[in-house]
Design a protein around this motif. Structure first.
Motif, PDB file in Angstrom:
ATOM      1  N   VAL A 196      -0.323   4.885   2.468  1.00  0.00           N
ATOM      2  CA  VAL A 196      -1.087   3.830   1.813  1.00  0.00           C
ATOM      3  C   VAL A 196      -0.406   2.496   2.105  1.00  0.00           C
ATOM      4  O   VAL A 196       0.812   2.367   1.973  1.00  0.00           O
ATOM      5  N   TYR A 197      -1.191   1.499   2.517  1.00  0.00           N
ATOM      6  CA  TYR A 197      -0.681   0.158   2.793  1.00  0.00           C
ATOM      7  C   TYR A 197      -1.321  -0.824   1.815  1.00  0.00           C
ATOM      8  O   TYR A 197      -2.552  -0.811   1.642  1.00  0.00           O
ATOM      9  N   CYS A 198      -0.484  -1.647   1.181  1.00  0.00           N
ATOM     10  CA  CYS A 198      -0.979  -2.632   0.216  1.00  0.00           C
ATOM     11  C   CYS A 198      -0.650  -4.038   0.686  1.00  0.00           C
ATOM     12  O   CYS A 198       0.502  -4.313   1.062  1.00  0.00           O
ATOM     13  N   GLU A 199      -1.624  -4.924   0.636  1.00  0.00           N
ATOM     14  CA  GLU A 199      -1.402  -6.328   0.977  1.00  0.00           C
ATOM     15  C   GLU A 199      -1.030  -7.059  -0.306  1.00  0.00           C
ATOM     16  O   GLU A 199      -1.809  -7.119  -1.256  1.00  0.00           O
ATOM     17  N   VAL A 200       0.201  -7.579  -0.370  1.00  0.00           N
ATOM     18  CA  VAL A 200       0.767  -8.080  -1.626  1.00  0.00           C
ATOM     19  C   VAL A 200       0.039  -9.302  -2.168  1.00  0.00           C
ATOM     20  O   VAL A 200       0.080  -9.579  -3.369  1.00  0.00           O
ATOM     21  N   ASN A 201      -0.643 -10.047  -1.317  1.00  0.00           N
ATOM     22  CA  ASN A 201      -1.247 -11.302  -1.759  1.00  0.00           C
ATOM     23  C   ASN A 201      -2.609 -11.105  -2.409  1.00  0.00           C
ATOM     24  O   ASN A 201      -3.077 -11.972  -3.132  1.00  0.00           O
ATOM     25  N   SER A 202      -3.254  -9.942  -2.157  1.00  0.00           N
ATOM     26  CA  SER A 202      -4.600  -9.737  -2.694  1.00  0.00           C
ATOM     27  C   SER A 202      -4.687  -8.585  -3.683  1.00  0.00           C
ATOM     28  O   SER A 202      -5.776  -8.211  -4.117  1.00  0.00           O
ATOM     29  N   VAL A 203      -3.534  -8.007  -4.040  1.00  0.00           N
ATOM     30  CA  VAL A 203      -3.483  -6.950  -5.060  1.00  0.00           C
ATOM     31  C   VAL A 203      -2.531  -7.402  -6.154  1.00  0.00           C
ATOM     32  O   VAL A 203      -1.396  -7.798  -5.872  1.00  0.00           O
ATOM     33  N   SER A 204      -2.960  -7.373  -7.393  1.00  0.00           N
ATOM     34  CA  SER A 204      -2.131  -7.842  -8.507  1.00  0.00           C
ATOM     35  C   SER A 204      -0.873  -6.995  -8.650  1.00  0.00           C
ATOM     36  O   SER A 204      -0.844  -5.831  -8.237  1.00  0.00           O
ATOM     37  N   SER A 205       0.171  -7.579  -9.251  1.00  0.00           N
ATOM     38  CA  SER A 205       1.441  -6.856  -9.423  1.00  0.00           C
ATOM     39  C   SER A 205       1.258  -5.615 -10.279  1.00  0.00           C
ATOM     40  O   SER A 205       1.902  -4.581 -10.052  1.00  0.00           O
ATOM     41  N   LEU A 206       0.350  -5.697 -11.261  1.00  0.00           N
ATOM     42  CA  LEU A 206       0.079  -4.543 -12.123  1.00  0.00           C
ATOM     43  C   LEU A 206      -0.541  -3.409 -11.314  1.00  0.00           C
ATOM     44  O   LEU A 206      -0.165  -2.243 -11.450  1.00  0.00           O
ATOM     45  N   LYS A 207      -1.490  -3.766 -10.431  1.00  0.00           N
ATOM     46  CA  LYS A 207      -2.132  -2.765  -9.580  1.00  0.00           C
ATOM     47  C   LYS A 207      -1.141  -2.191  -8.566  1.00  0.00           C
ATOM     48  O   LYS A 207      -1.176  -0.996  -8.255  1.00  0.00           O
ATOM     49  N   LEU A 208      -0.242  -3.066  -8.052  1.00  0.00           N
ATOM     50  CA  LEU A 208       0.767  -2.591  -7.098  1.00  0.00           C
ATOM     51  C   LEU A 208       1.644  -1.515  -7.718  1.00  0.00           C
ATOM     52  O   LEU A 208       1.943  -0.497  -7.100  1.00  0.00           O
ATOM     53  N   LYS A 209       2.074  -1.750  -8.971  1.00  0.00           N
ATOM     54  CA  LYS A 209       2.913  -0.771  -9.669  1.00  0.00           C
ATOM     55  C   LYS A 209       2.149   0.537  -9.867  1.00  0.00           C
ATOM     56  O   LYS A 209       2.703   1.625  -9.723  1.00  0.00           O
ATOM     57  N   GLU A 210       0.874   0.423 -10.200  1.00  0.00           N
ATOM     58  CA  GLU A 210       0.046   1.611 -10.416  1.00  0.00           C
ATOM     59  C   GLU A 210      -0.106   2.406  -9.117  1.00  0.00           C
ATOM     60  O   GLU A 210       0.015   3.640  -9.113  1.00  0.00           O
ATOM     61  N   ILE A 211      -0.348   1.688  -8.013  1.00  0.00           N
ATOM     62  CA  ILE A 211      -0.524   2.348  -6.717  1.00  0.00           C
ATOM     63  C   ILE A 211       0.780   3.005  -6.273  1.00  0.00           C
ATOM     64  O   ILE A 211       0.798   4.134  -5.779  1.00  0.00           O
ATOM     65  N   ARG A 212       1.896   2.286  -6.461  1.00  0.00           N
ATOM     66  CA  ARG A 212       3.196   2.842  -6.054  1.00  0.00           C
ATOM     67  C   ARG A 212       3.531   4.086  -6.873  1.00  0.00           C
ATOM     68  O   ARG A 212       3.999   5.081  -6.324  1.00  0.00           O
ATOM     69  N   ARG A 213       3.279   4.039  -8.172  1.00  0.00           N
ATOM     70  CA  ARG A 213       3.545   5.209  -9.020  1.00  0.00           C
ATOM     71  C   ARG A 213       2.666   6.384  -8.595  1.00  0.00           C
ATOM     72  O   ARG A 213       3.116   7.529  -8.517  1.00  0.00           O
ATOM     73  N   PHE A 214       1.411   6.094  -8.288  1.00  0.00           N
ATOM     74  CA  PHE A 214       0.471   7.120  -7.832  1.00  0.00           C
ATOM     75  C   PHE A 214       0.969   7.774  -6.545  1.00  0.00           C
ATOM     76  O   PHE A 214       0.932   8.994  -6.396  1.00  0.00           O
ATOM     77  N   CYS A 215       1.460   6.950  -5.613  1.00  0.00           N
ATOM     78  CA  CYS A 215       1.963   7.475  -4.332  1.00  0.00           C
ATOM     79  C   CYS A 215       3.210   8.328  -4.532  1.00  0.00           C
ATOM     80  O   CYS A 215       3.370   9.371  -3.886  1.00  0.00           O
ATOM     81  N   ASN A 216       4.093   7.899  -5.417  1.00  0.00           N
ATOM     82  CA  ASN A 216       5.308   8.676  -5.705  1.00  0.00           C
ATOM     83  C   ASN A 216       4.952  10.044  -6.273  1.00  0.00           C
ATOM     84  O   ASN A 216       5.524  11.068  -5.879  1.00  0.00           O
ATOM     85  N   GLU A 217       4.001  10.065  -7.199  1.00  0.00           N
ATOM     86  CA  GLU A 217       3.617  11.317  -7.852  1.00  0.00           C
ATOM     87  C   GLU A 217       2.938  12.278  -6.883  1.00  0.00           C
ATOM     88  O   GLU A 217       3.049  13.491  -7.028  1.00  0.00           O
ATOM     89  N   ASN A 218       2.219  11.726  -5.893  1.00  0.00           N
ATOM     90  CA  ASN A 218       1.467  12.565  -4.964  1.00  0.00           C
ATOM     91  C   ASN A 218       2.127  12.679  -3.589  1.00  0.00           C
ATOM     92  O   ASN A 218       1.511  13.188  -2.644  1.00  0.00           O
TER      93      ASN A 218
END
Length: 453
Positions: A195-217
């Motif tokens: 999964v690749y996230c562009e830091v400028n167009s995804v909120s910090s809250l969403k980034l944390k959620e996506i990163r946690r999701f990736c770690n769990e899966n």
């Protein structure tokens, strides 16, 4: 629906390492003086090759690695290895003429270089045909995110299959698949590898959620930075061509070198303990335990090992035989503990048979302590990230134990602190950290710990 295929990428690096070692030893065997090709020389060459490769990151070649980086790795590895190779003759074979050995070493350097380039371009050609690919999605819709998506679509030789991008901002692009929430559901349902996230167009809250999701899966997570982004210490900057990408730093236990080094130390250290300590101490303890109380000398109990695999953990019996042994852990002034058992637990001598577990391979000398199965089921529901402990082999001792968190769990913070320290150990492992923990464990045996009962 994305096609699900079995991938063997994790086997590529071990096979290349094995092949390199075979090349070195075969060339040395056939071209050097036979009298110098002995077990001592083989061990010396193998150990130094692997040690140097570990520090030069010689085998850290990825699908996005540039050919210039490959040349740099080859130069670094061979330069240091040449010094080690000829140092052998200075240390062990003083006076031996090494002109013939020069031919030997340059022969395997040329062979390994040829093989490395051949395999590098062979893999690119293989991926160009649609094999050995990784499914990726992108979160974000900015120019940087589009550049990465375009790169994946154009550079098929990199082996990335771009599935689409997700953003909370609507887009008319044919590759747009929905919102970030839709993306998480899609990623979970399909076989997505990265999964690749562009830091400028995804909120910090969403980034944390996506990163946690990736770690769990267990999905690889990378950031696409804006030009002036401040890089986190948890990430390293890589370039896919001219496009910068922030990738999570590889954890120690994600490297095969860590497992080889740790397992080698476990076997050697356990053999030393078994031969020079357990060989005479266990018979003495057997007599003392048998005289003190009725029952078996060894106590075995099922525990969770690496990746949740069950194994029998061995101890010296320190309690009267009872039906609660698998249900209730020991507490202070527990009347099930025998008088001899109290001493064994206080001095940690009851844990000594676990060196047999280490030799078998289901435990390590240092690692997170394995809990009773009934405790594991309980903590899985109550403690965040508890399952991360199962990503490595459990240990006879660990960072949490030498830090004072051992014995009975009286309150939730006790197990939370154990898990926190276990995760710190997994993410920050080093060989010297293991040695420090072992040294501290020995000191604690003599000093005693209040929670040891």
């Amino acid at each position: 629906m994305i096609l699900k295929i079995k991938k063997y990428s994790e086997l590529i690096r071990p096979l290349i390492i094995l092949f390199d070692l075979l090349i070195i030893n075969i060339i040395i065997f056939f071209l050097s003086d036979r009298e110098h090709w002995n077990l001592q020389f083989i061990l010396y060459i193998t150990l130094f090759w692997l040690s140097i490769a570990f520090y030069t990151k010689f085998y850290n070649v990825y699908r996005y690695t540039h050919v210039l980086k490959l040349i740099t790795l080859l130069f670094s590895q061979f330069f240091v290895f040449l010094l080690a190779f000829f140092a052998y003759y200075t240390i062990f074979e003083e006076g031996v003429i090494v002109s013939k050995q020069s031919n030997v070493v340059f022969s395997f350097m040329a062979t390994i270089t040829s093989f490395k380039f051949f395999f590098f371009f062979l893999l690119k050609k293989y991926r160009l045909k649609g094999n050995n690919y990784r499914n990726v999605v992108v979160f974000g819709e900015s120019k940087s995110a589009q550049n990465v998506a375009t790169l994946f679509l154009k550079r098929q030789d990199l082996g990335y299959r771009f599935c689409g991008f997700f953003s909370d901002k609507q887009s008319s692009s044919k590759n747009f698949l929905g919102s970030i929430k839709d993306g998480l559901e899609y990623t979970k349902k399909e076989t997505i590898d990265e999964v690749y996230c562009e830091v400028n167009s995804v909120s910090s809250l969403k980034l944390k959620e996506i990163r946690r999701f990736c770690n769990e899966n267990k999905i690889e997570f990378s950031l696409i930075p804006e030009n002036k982004a401040i890089y986190s210490k948890d990430f390293i900057l890589e370039h896919y061509g001219t496009i910068p990408v922030l990738k999570l730093k590889q954890l120690p236990f994600e490297r095969i070198e860590t497992h080889i080094l740790k397992r080698s130390f476990d076997v050697l250290f356990s053999l030393f303990v078994c031969v020079f300590l357990l060989s005479w101490l266990l018979p003495i303890l057997w007599v003392i335990v048998k005289v003190n109380s009725k029952g078996e000398f060894f106590f075995k109990q099922k525990r969770d090992g690496i990746n949740g695999e069950q194994f029998y953990c061995y101890k010296i019996r320190s309690m009267e035989e009872n039906y609660l042994s698998d249900l209730v852990s020991a507490s202070k002034n527990d009347d099930r503990i025998t008088s001899v058992g109290m001493f064994l637990r206080k001095s940690s001598l009851d844990e000594l048979p676990q060196f047999f577990n280490v030799l078998i391979g289901n435990m390590s000398v240092v690692g997170p302590r394995p809990h009773m199965n009934i405790q594991t089921e309980k903590y899985l529901k109550e403690i965040d990230n508890y399952l991360i402990r199962n990503s490595v082999k459990p240990g006879i001792t660990g960072l949490a134990q030498v830090s004072g968190y051992r014995g009975e769990v009286k309150k939730k913070s006790d197990i939370e602190n154990r898990v926190r320290l276990d995760i710190f150990y997994i993410e920050n492992w080093s060989f010297f950290l293991d040695l420090k923990i072992i040294s501290q464990t020995v000191l604690n045996v003599f000093k005693g710990q209040e929670s040891a009962y």
